[in-house]
Design an enzyme around this catalytic site. Structure first.
Site, PDB file in Angstrom:
ATOM      1  N   ALA A 103      44.527   8.165  39.391  1.00 13.77           N
ATOM      2  CA  ALA A 103      44.730   7.188  38.320  1.00 13.77           C
ATOM      3  C   ALA A 103      46.120   6.596  38.459  1.00 13.77           C
ATOM      4  O   ALA A 103      47.045   7.277  38.873  1.00 13.77           O
ATOM      5  CB  ALA A 103      44.588   7.868  36.974  1.00 13.77           C
ATOM      6  N   THR A 104      46.224   5.308  38.142  1.00  9.46           N
ATOM      7  CA  THR A 104      47.525   4.650  38.326  1.00  9.46           C
ATOM      8  C   THR A 104      48.069   4.061  37.028  1.00  9.46           C
ATOM      9  O   THR A 104      47.598   4.384  35.963  1.00  9.46           O
ATOM     10  CB  THR A 104      47.415   3.556  39.387  1.00  9.46           C
ATOM     11  N   THR A 105      48.961   3.152  37.200  1.00  8.71           N
ATOM     12  CA  THR A 105      49.879   2.565  36.226  1.00  8.71           C
ATOM     13  C   THR A 105      49.594   2.653  34.716  1.00  8.71           C
ATOM     14  O   THR A 105      48.666   2.015  34.197  1.00  8.71           O
ATOM     15  CB  THR A 105      50.056   1.080  36.588  1.00  8.71           C
TER      16      THR A 105
END
Lengths: 228, 263
Positions: B46-48
């Protein structure tokens, strides 16, 4: 070698029940009532911090009368049971019925095998999406489990209170109406100044955690109709 | 455990839910004993995500994409969660572990609140989360890193606070905003030039949305607003009134405005 005296089981149960009842009779009572807005719990409680009513899970509440340390231990055990179950499976898998039978099992065992029976009575209530899905379970000191409908009471005056509420219960009231009904029953049965209320509702409209304590303004409804 | 009644003696776990799980021989996923060496499992990342303070609290925003190498694993992933009524937590890193971390953290806070009758202080919640991240270190050393972001409102003072963390359980309070995940560099650069201390709720949400669009432009792992599919970033607002999840209509409107600003 000394032999223990033989005590017939009838006598043992009778003695223990008498002992427990004496303790419970001293406790101030608690009433649970199904309303259109949710399940209302009302207790006479002069203490502002030592509560008798508590949240167990999203739609389940707990109330206990009698010895504080004893029902507090059960309350803690109930929360642990519910949180572990909800974490392991899903939040909707935690239900009042399985909790109530676990409490019943525990109290029943303590009654027979413990050094002394617990001097408590407890209520486990659950709010449903409609009033007909509400659940009121009462567990007494010996582990007997009662499935009550519409209203229930525990404590020294439980019988007088349920009789009184039964007289005024015509269809499910709203929250304010239920609060009035319960408070008036308390005043008439106790026939003295009530030393402080503790009140909470399992809110039918809540999205997840439905338990909330009533505010001072909501509690003002208890004073609207004078007793007698 | 059903039918056995309940253990009523007050056993060691106290108010900690994790300790309670141990008494049932249950462990959280990341407490799996570490194997040696670096694992290179194909698991979604999972990112930003980011959080910023505004005049009456904090907001938290997260994109919706999870990637597995160069592939999109999930387009509608939720990375921003309510921790309790007055705080929110967002995740970046190994998705499976991170979601489990959030679930356990939420349960911990609720468990404590029910047993003790009061909520943990905001500081207490942040410290506890740091301890959970620290507990995950053996997995992090194998490449399965989870870094949360935490924000909330102090119920006593009514002020918003943002906390960032590192893999060894370091806990840092941010003065204005915090961000984590692969696009966090771009998001932070954008916020650095646009952030002011006296933002109202709408402009705080708009600025965060712009930062996310900017991050998605530069970082391939970050998903921007997906107008074609109607997928928009998750936004929560925490004030002394409590936590509020923004509706899709609200986030879509903010995303539209952001797409016009970012070139």
């Amino acid at each position: 070698m000394t032999m223990p005296f033989y005590v017939p089981p009838e006598q043992l149960v009778k003695d223990r029940a008498e002992y427990a009842k004496k303790g419970i009779a001293r406790g101030r009572s608690i009433v649970a009532l199904e309303t259109m807005d949710g399940v209302l719990l009302l207790a006479e409680n002069p203490s502002r911090t030592l509560t008798k009513i508590s949240e167990i899970y999203d739609r389940i509440a707990f109330a206990g009368v009698g010895r504080y340390n004893e029902f507090e231990a059960l309350r803690v055990a109930g929360i642990r049971h519910a949180d572990v179950k909800g974490y392991q499976y899903g939040r909707t898998d935690v239900m009042a019925k399985s909790l109530a039978s676990a409490f019943s099992h525990t109290l029943g065992q303590i009654f027979i095998q413990g050094a002394k029976p617990y001097e408590i009575e407890i209520l486990i209530t659950e709010v449903g999406s409609t009033p007909s899905e509400d659940r009121l379970y009462k567990v007494t000191f010996d582990g007997t489990l009662y499935d009550e409908e519409r209203f229930a009471a525990i404590g020294g005056q439980s019988e007088a209170l349920t009789a009184k509420i039964g007289e005024g219960f015509n269809g499910r009231p709203d929250l304010a109406g239920g609060l009035q009904l319960a408070a008036n029953a308390f005043r008439e049965v106790e026939d003295r100044t009530i030393e402080g209320w503790e009140a909470a509702i399992l809110d039918r409209g809540a999205e997840r955690r439905s338990f909330r304590r009533l505010t001072e303004e909501e509690l003002a409804a208890t004073n609207e109709v004078p007793s007698g | 455990m059903i039918g056995d009644g309940l253990p009523v003696e007050v056993p060691p776990p106290g108010s900690s839910f994790t300790d309670l799980l141990h008494t049932y021989d249950l462990n959280a996923k990341w407490e799996v004993p570490p194997e040696t060496g670096h694992v290179d499992l194909p698991v979604p990342e999972a990112t930003t995500v980011m959080a910023l303070r505004f005049e009456s609290g904090v907001i938290m925003v997260g994109d919706r994409q999870a990637t597995e190498g160069y592939t999109v694993a999930h387009r509608r992933m939720q990375k921003v969660f309510a921790a309790d009524r007055y705080s929110a937590v967002a995740i970046s890193g190994t998705a499976g572990l991170a979601i489990e971390l959030v679930r356990l953290f939420q349960t911990e806070l609720e468990h404590y609140e029910k047993l003790e009758g009061v909520r943990l202080s905001l500081d207490g919640k942040a410290t506890y989360l740091a301890r959970m991240v620290r507990g995950q270190l053996p997995m992090a050393l194998q490449g399965l890193v989870v870094i949360p972001l935490f924000c909330g409102v102090d119920e006593v003072t009514g002020n918003g606070h943002v906390f960032t963390f590192d893999a060894v359980g370091g806990r840092y309070e941010e003065h204005d905003f915090g961000s984590t995940g692969s696009g966090s560099r771009e998001a932070k650069s954008y916020l650095r030039t646009t952030y002011t201390a006296d933002l109202d709720e709408t402009s705080a949400v708009d600025i965060a949305m712009q930062a996310l669009v900017a991050a998605a432009d530069q970082d391939v792992a970050t998903g921007g607003p997906d107008i074609r599919r109607g997928i928009y970033p998750n936004v929560v607002v925490v004030t002394s009134e409590g936590l509020r999840d923004l509706s899709t209509d609200e986030t879509a409107a903010s995303a539209q405005r952001a797409l016009e600003v970012i070139r």
